[in-house]
Design a protein around this motif. Structure first.
Motif, PDB file in Angstrom:
ATOM      1  N   LEU A  23      83.332  10.495  75.662  1.00  0.00           N
ATOM      2  CA  LEU A  23      84.075  11.424  76.499  1.00  0.00           C
ATOM      3  C   LEU A  23      83.476  12.812  76.492  1.00  0.00           C
ATOM      4  CD1 LEU A  23      87.739  10.435  75.601  1.00  0.00           C
ATOM      5  CD2 LEU A  23      86.263   9.550  77.396  1.00  0.00           C
ATOM      6  N   SER A  24      82.341  12.982  75.817  1.00  0.00           N
ATOM      7  CA  SER A  24      81.757  14.310  75.683  1.00  0.00           C
ATOM      8  C   SER A  24      80.655  14.514  76.711  1.00  0.00           C
ATOM      9  CB  SER A  24      81.185  14.494  74.279  1.00  0.00           C
ATOM     10  OG  SER A  24      80.528  15.732  74.192  1.00  0.00           O
ATOM     11  N   SER A  25      80.711  15.665  77.393  1.00  0.00           N
ATOM     12  CA  SER A  25      79.665  16.009  78.352  1.00  0.00           C
ATOM     13  C   SER A  25      79.023  17.331  77.981  1.00  0.00           C
ATOM     14  CB  SER A  25      80.261  16.097  79.771  1.00  0.00           C
ATOM     15  OG  SER A  25      81.283  17.075  79.809  1.00  0.00           O
ATOM     16  N   MET A  26      79.228  17.785  76.732  1.00  0.00           N
ATOM     17  CA  MET A  26      78.698  19.057  76.301  1.00  0.00           C
ATOM     18  C   MET A  26      77.177  18.981  76.176  1.00  0.00           C
ATOM     19  SD  MET A  26      81.424  20.858  76.046  1.00  0.00           S
ATOM     20  CE  MET A  26      83.193  20.742  75.714  1.00  0.00           C
ATOM     21  N   ASP A  34      68.111  27.043  64.490  1.00  0.00           N
ATOM     22  CA  ASP A  34      68.430  28.393  64.957  1.00  0.00           C
ATOM     23  C   ASP A  34      69.902  28.471  65.334  1.00  0.00           C
ATOM     24  OD1 ASP A  34      65.726  28.919  64.715  1.00  0.00           O
ATOM     25  OD2 ASP A  34      65.311  28.477  66.819  1.00  0.00           O
ATOM     26  N   ALA A  35      70.540  29.582  64.983  1.00  0.00           N
ATOM     27  CA  ALA A  35      71.960  29.732  65.280  1.00  0.00           C
ATOM     28  C   ALA A  35      72.283  31.184  65.597  1.00  0.00           C
ATOM     29  CB  ALA A  35      72.811  29.265  64.110  1.00  0.00           C
ATOM     30  N   VAL A  36      73.327  31.362  66.398  1.00  0.00           N
ATOM     31  CA  VAL A  36      73.892  32.681  66.653  1.00  0.00           C
ATOM     32  C   VAL A  36      74.799  33.037  65.477  1.00  0.00           C
ATOM     33  CG1 VAL A  36      75.393  34.046  68.159  1.00  0.00           C
ATOM     34  CG2 VAL A  36      73.787  32.383  69.154  1.00  0.00           C
ATOM     35  N   LEU A  37      74.578  34.220  64.902  1.00  0.00           N
ATOM     36  CA  LEU A  37      75.337  34.645  63.731  1.00  0.00           C
ATOM     37  C   LEU A  37      76.449  35.609  64.136  1.00  0.00           C
ATOM     38  CD1 LEU A  37      75.720  34.794  60.636  1.00  0.00           C
ATOM     39  CD2 LEU A  37      74.086  36.698  60.639  1.00  0.00           C
ATOM     40  N   VAL A  58      83.237  33.050  71.417  1.00  0.00           N
ATOM     41  CA  VAL A  58      82.243  32.040  71.786  1.00  0.00           C
ATOM     42  C   VAL A  58      82.506  31.575  73.218  1.00  0.00           C
ATOM     43  CG1 VAL A  58      81.327  29.751  71.240  1.00  0.00           C
ATOM     44  CG2 VAL A  58      82.020  31.306  69.394  1.00  0.00           C
ATOM     45  N   ALA A  59      81.450  31.468  73.997  1.00  0.00           N
ATOM     46  CA  ALA A  59      81.585  31.070  75.393  1.00  0.00           C
ATOM     47  C   ALA A  59      82.085  29.639  75.517  1.00  0.00           C
ATOM     48  CB  ALA A  59      80.242  31.208  76.110  1.00  0.00           C
ATOM     49  N   SER A  60      82.881  29.367  76.545  1.00  0.00           N
ATOM     50  CA  SER A  60      83.298  27.997  76.841  1.00  0.00           C
ATOM     51  C   SER A  60      82.075  27.139  77.141  1.00  0.00           C
ATOM     52  CB  SER A  60      84.253  27.981  78.038  1.00  0.00           C
ATOM     53  OG  SER A  60      85.447  28.664  77.720  1.00  0.00           O
ATOM     54  N   ASN A  61      82.165  25.862  76.774  1.00  0.00           N
ATOM     55  CA  ASN A  61      81.061  24.917  76.978  1.00  0.00           C
ATOM     56  C   ASN A  61      79.777  25.424  76.330  1.00  0.00           C
ATOM     57  OD1 ASN A  61      82.773  23.235  78.567  1.00  0.00           O
ATOM     58  ND2 ASN A  61      82.437  24.615  80.294  1.00  0.00           N
ATOM     59  N   ASN A  62      79.942  26.058  75.191  1.00  0.00           N
ATOM     60  CA  ASN A  62      78.826  26.585  74.426  1.00  0.00           C
ATOM     61  C   ASN A  62      77.787  25.501  74.145  1.00  0.00           C
ATOM     62  OD1 ASN A  62      77.439  28.192  72.291  1.00  0.00           O
ATOM     63  ND2 ASN A  62      78.345  26.603  71.003  1.00  0.00           N
ATOM     64  N   SER A  63      76.495  25.877  74.214  1.00  0.00           N
ATOM     65  CA  SER A  63      75.426  24.921  73.943  1.00  0.00           C
ATOM     66  C   SER A  63      74.466  25.442  72.875  1.00  0.00           C
ATOM     67  CB  SER A  63      74.656  24.599  75.230  1.00  0.00           C
ATOM     68  OG  SER A  63      74.063  25.772  75.761  1.00  0.00           O
ATOM     69  N   GLU A  64      74.912  26.421  72.081  1.00  0.00           N
ATOM     70  CA  GLU A  64      74.119  26.909  70.965  1.00  0.00           C
ATOM     71  C   GLU A  64      74.865  26.666  69.664  1.00  0.00           C
ATOM     72  OE1 GLU A  64      71.577  30.662  71.795  1.00  0.00           O
ATOM     73  OE2 GLU A  64      73.538  31.096  72.668  1.00  0.00           O
ATOM     74  N   LEU A  65      74.123  26.572  68.571  1.00  0.00           N
ATOM     75  CA  LEU A  65      74.771  26.536  67.278  1.00  0.00           C
ATOM     76  C   LEU A  65      75.348  27.922  66.989  1.00  0.00           C
ATOM     77  CD1 LEU A  65      72.244  24.549  65.042  1.00  0.00           C
ATOM     78  CD2 LEU A  65      74.197  23.685  66.333  1.00  0.00           C
ATOM     79  N   ASP A  84      86.641  23.076  74.156  1.00  0.00           N
ATOM     80  CA  ASP A  84      85.481  23.481  74.952  1.00  0.00           C
ATOM     81  C   ASP A  84      84.522  24.387  74.178  1.00  0.00           C
ATOM     82  OD1 ASP A  84      87.134  25.692  74.853  1.00  0.00           O
ATOM     83  OD2 ASP A  84      86.832  26.266  76.955  1.00  0.00           O
ATOM     84  N   LYS A  85      84.649  24.445  72.828  1.00  0.00           N
ATOM     85  CA  LYS A  85      83.755  25.289  72.028  1.00  0.00           C
ATOM     86  C   LYS A  85      83.136  24.481  70.874  1.00  0.00           C
ATOM     87  CE  LYS A  85      85.940  29.564  73.416  1.00  0.00           C
ATOM     88  NZ  LYS A  85      86.380  30.926  73.063  1.00  0.00           N
ATOM     89  N   PRO A  86      82.187  23.605  71.227  1.00  0.00           N
ATOM     90  CA  PRO A  86      81.539  22.790  70.194  1.00  0.00           C
ATOM     91  C   PRO A  86      80.494  23.591  69.415  1.00  0.00           C
ATOM     92  CG  PRO A  86      80.519  22.366  72.297  1.00  0.00           C
ATOM     93  CD  PRO A  86      81.663  23.320  72.561  1.00  0.00           C
TER      94      PRO A  86
END
Length: 341
Positions: A23-26, A34-37, A58-65, A84-86
């Motif tokens: 069910l995940s489309s992220m 690498d990650a946003v701190l 954190v942005a919705s549908n985030n695609s960064e660590l 919506d914030k994986p």
């Protein structure tokens, strides 16, 4: 709950557990190093003063660590990580000094101190606590997401401490405390080297696993764990669902574990459908001579499918701590997280 809601929850759980991630489309992060701190510090020296504000940024549908570093302190917050914030990590440095606490009881889905709804979530070195007490259900942690991992965390309450609701989860070196059904739900979870402490003085229950169908690939497995508490104060589990599945392997059981080991929740019919197994456990509470006849002493081959990360598909999604960090980029003017500490 109404019949329609129960049916919907059952179908969603079945989809998630038979075909995890279906069910995940992220989007998948391009890098696992690498990650946003983002820093949280009650003194005002970080990016935010509260954990929830950091999550909200954190942005919705985030695609960064996203790595949210939480400075020591007692954070009196009720926290939710929305669906919506994986890819969020919440990390303290010592669970004894980084504490998230709230006091709420009643509905198991509304009362948790921390609710994890987003996939690919990690928590490290945190205490998650509900101080509601002994008068009813008071969930400390609810995990209703696929691919969630917890390392070195302390999870504390009395009844239904950990609502391990749905998805695939991994708990490593965690301390989990409670009295009644204090690990409950219908997730597929591996508890690796965890310490389970019963507060019950009599007839406590550690697990209440909620598997409803033999088609569901769910259950709780405890490997290399430790069980402590008052003498004869608890059983290993009772069936919330008719096909409840729980396995204890190579676990130290103190004499807090009652000789019978398991209960059928006053429904003998469930004795034919539950799967309650023990493999090479040890300690005074591991004596199976007086165990209920419908529990199982597992062979090595019977135990093998449940006692490693393959059970939860962990080799494909468990990740190590990032090694490179960058600061959070400013959001557009008007975004709710801007300037809100």
């Amino acid at each position: 709950m109404g019949v329609t809601y129960i049916t919907l929850v059952y179908v969603l759980n079945l989809l998630l557990n038979v075909c995890p991630g279906s069910l995940s489309s992220m989007a998948v992060p391009s890098s696992d190093t690498d990650a946003v701190l983002i820093t949280v510090d009650q003194s005002g020296q970080g990016d935010y003063r509260t954990i929830q504000k950091a999550i909200d940024s954190v942005a919705s549908n985030n695609s960064e660590l996203i790595y949210i570093s939480i400075k020591p302190g007692t954070y009196r917050e009720k926290i939710s990580v929305p669906v919506d914030k994986p890819y969020i990590t919440l990390s303290g440095t010592d669970a004894n000094t980084t504490i998230i606490t709230w006091n709420d009881g009643g509905d198991i889905f509304d009362s948790p101190t921390v609710s994890v709804m987003a996939s690919d979530f990690i928590a490290r070195y945190l205490t998650i606590q509900n101080t509601f007490g002994t008068s009813g259900k008071g969930i400390a942690l609810r995990v209703s997401a696929d691919r969630a991992a917890f390392y070195g965390c302390r999870i504390l309450s009395y009844q239904d401490t950990l609502l391990d609701d749905s998805g695939r989860h991994y708990y490593n070196s965690c301390y989990i405390e409670g009295a009644t059904d204090f690990i409950c739900g219908n997730a597929a979870s591996l508890f690796d080297g965890c310490h389970l402490h019963s507060l019950s003085k009599n007839f406590g229950t550690i697990t209440a696993q909620h598997r409803n169908s033999p088609l569901e690939n769910t259950g709780f497995t405890f490997v290399g764990c430790k069980i402590t508490g008052l003498v004869g104060g608890t059983v290993l589990g009772r069936p919330w669902g008719p096909y409840s599945r729980v396995i204890f392997a190579q676990t130290l059981m103190s004499d807090t574990v009652s000789p019978e080991g398991w209960l059928d929740w006053d429904d003998p019919n469930k004795q034919r459908t539950v799967y309650y197994g023990e493999y090479k456990c040890y300690g005074p509470g591991a004596d199976r001579s007086k165990r209920v006849g419908w529990s199982r002493e597992l062979s090595r081959d019977e135990c093998a499918p449940f006692v490693n990360k393959s059970m939860i598909g962990g080799r494909s999604w468990l990740r190590s701590t990032p090694t490179h960090f960058k600061k959070q980029m400013p959001r557009p003017i008007g975004f709710s997280g801007i300037g809100q500490k």
